[in-house]
Design a protein around this motif. Sequence first.
Motif, mmCIF file in Angstrom:
data_model
loop_
_atom_site.group_PDB
_atom_site.id
_atom_site.type_symbol
_atom_site.label_atom_id
_atom_site.label_comp_id
_atom_site.label_asym_id
_atom_site.label_seq_id
_atom_site.Cartn_x
_atom_site.Cartn_y
_atom_site.Cartn_z
ATOM 1 N N ARG A 74 46.702 41.105 34.181
ATOM 2 C CA ARG A 74 46.326 41.009 35.590
ATOM 3 C C ARG A 74 46.049 42.395 36.156
ATOM 4 N NH1 ARG A 74 48.535 35.775 37.653
ATOM 5 N NH2 ARG A 74 49.699 34.874 35.915
ATOM 6 N N SER A 75 45.264 42.409 37.221
ATOM 7 C CA SER A 75 44.991 43.668 37.910
ATOM 8 C C SER A 75 46.170 44.026 38.809
ATOM 9 C CB SER A 75 43.724 43.538 38.759
ATOM 10 O OG SER A 75 43.935 42.618 39.824
ATOM 11 N N PHE A 111 41.970 46.240 32.137
ATOM 12 C CA PHE A 111 41.780 44.866 32.602
ATOM 13 C C PHE A 111 40.289 44.562 32.742
ATOM 14 C CE2 PHE A 111 40.898 41.921 36.049
ATOM 15 C CZ PHE A 111 41.680 40.829 35.720
ATOM 16 N N ALA A 112 39.554 45.468 33.386
ATOM 17 C CA ALA A 112 38.121 45.257 33.598
ATOM 18 C C ALA A 112 37.370 45.211 32.269
ATOM 19 C CB ALA A 112 37.559 46.362 34.490
ATOM 20 N N TRP A 115 38.049 41.904 30.675
ATOM 21 C CA TRP A 115 37.354 40.839 31.405
ATOM 22 C C TRP A 115 35.880 40.774 30.991
ATOM 23 C CZ3 TRP A 115 39.293 37.215 34.749
ATOM 24 C CH2 TRP A 115 38.351 36.450 35.460
ATOM 25 N N ASN A 118 35.540 39.551 27.334
ATOM 26 C CA ASN A 118 35.823 38.120 27.212
ATOM 27 C C ASN A 118 34.680 37.281 27.767
ATOM 28 O OD1 ASN A 118 37.076 35.507 28.633
ATOM 29 N ND2 ASN A 118 38.304 35.994 26.833
ATOM 30 N N ARG A 119 34.200 37.659 28.946
ATOM 31 C CA ARG A 119 33.085 36.927 29.549
ATOM 32 C C ARG A 119 31.842 37.010 28.665
ATOM 33 N NH1 ARG A 119 35.218 33.341 32.817
ATOM 34 N NH2 ARG A 119 35.149 33.803 35.044
ATOM 35 N N LEU A 130 29.434 39.781 37.030
ATOM 36 C CA LEU A 130 30.683 40.374 36.550
ATOM 37 C C LEU A 130 31.282 41.317 37.591
ATOM 38 C CD1 LEU A 130 29.687 41.106 32.861
ATOM 39 C CD2 LEU A 130 31.476 39.527 33.604
ATOM 40 N N GLU A 133 32.990 39.253 40.226
ATOM 41 C CA GLU A 133 34.263 38.698 39.757
ATOM 42 C C GLU A 133 35.361 39.760 39.742
ATOM 43 O OE1 GLU A 133 32.703 35.108 36.809
ATOM 44 O OE2 GLU A 133 33.365 37.003 35.947
ATOM 45 N N LEU A 134 35.025 40.954 39.306
ATOM 46 C CA LEU A 134 36.026 42.023 39.245
ATOM 47 C C LEU A 134 36.451 42.464 40.648
ATOM 48 C CD1 LEU A 134 34.571 44.097 36.268
ATOM 49 C CD2 LEU A 134 36.683 42.754 36.275
ATOM 50 N N ARG A 137 39.026 40.341 42.042
ATOM 51 C CA ARG A 137 40.346 40.570 41.451
ATOM 52 C C ARG A 137 40.920 41.929 41.817
ATOM 53 N NH1 ARG A 137 37.547 36.919 39.582
ATOM 54 N NH2 ARG A 137 38.469 35.048 38.650
#
Length: 224
Positions: A74-75, A111-112, A115, A118-119, A130, A133-134, A137
Motif C-alpha cells: 500500500r501507499s 509501490f508505483a 502497480w 502489474n497493470r 495509470l 490510478e496512482l 492512491r
Amino acid sequence: MAQKITALKVQSRNPQRVNVYLDGEFAFGLSRLVAVWLQEGQELNEEKIADLKAEDAHEVAYQRALNLIVRRMRSGAKIQENLRRHGISEEIIASVVERLERSGMIDDKLFAQAWVENRSEFRPRSKRALAYELRQRGIADEVIDHVLAETMPDEAGLAYQAALKYSRKLNQLDWFEFRRKLSGHLARRGFSYDIVIAVVDRVWAELRSNVPSGNNLTDSEVLP
C-alpha cells in the motif's frame, strides 16, 4: 502517587495484549511488546502510566499499519487514510508512517513501480490511466512522472495486449460491432484515438485476414 502492579494477565480474546492490575484492580491494557518489561510488585507513577499508554497507542497503530501492508502493498497515503478512519491521532500517524518508511515497509516509488508492472502484465492501460490510478492512491506527481518514464512499456504494445485478450469475446461479431466494442474497451483504458484505430485494425486483420479492416473510425465510435 505511585501504584503497585499486582497482576499482569494475558487477555483471553487477544493473547497479544496484557491486562495490567494496579493495587488489586484492573487499570488498563497494553500490547505485550509494551508490557514486556513490567513485573508484579513494580510501582508506577502517573507519568510512567501516561508514557505506557502513549507507547501502547503508537504500537497499536503500528501493528494495524503493518497488518495492512502484510496483506498487500500500500501507499503511505492509504495507510494514513486507514489509520484516520480508526480515530488515531495525526501525531501518532506521522510517527508510524515515518517508522515504516525508515524500515522500507512504506515506499511509494516501489509501490508505483509494482502497480505499473502489474497493470501492464494483467490489465494493460495507458500512461494517462495509470497516472490517474496512482494519484487516486495518494502517490505524488513527481513520483508518478519518474516511475512512468522509467517503467512504462510502449503504449501501442500495451493496447495490443489488451485488445488481444478482449477480442476473444468478440470472435463471432461482424466488423462493425467488433470495431465498436473493441475500440470502446481500449478507449476506456485511456488509449489515444490513433492507437485505438491502429490496434483495432491490426487485431481484426489477424482474426479475419480475408475481411477488409477499414480505418475510418469516428470519434463517436472510439469514445465510450
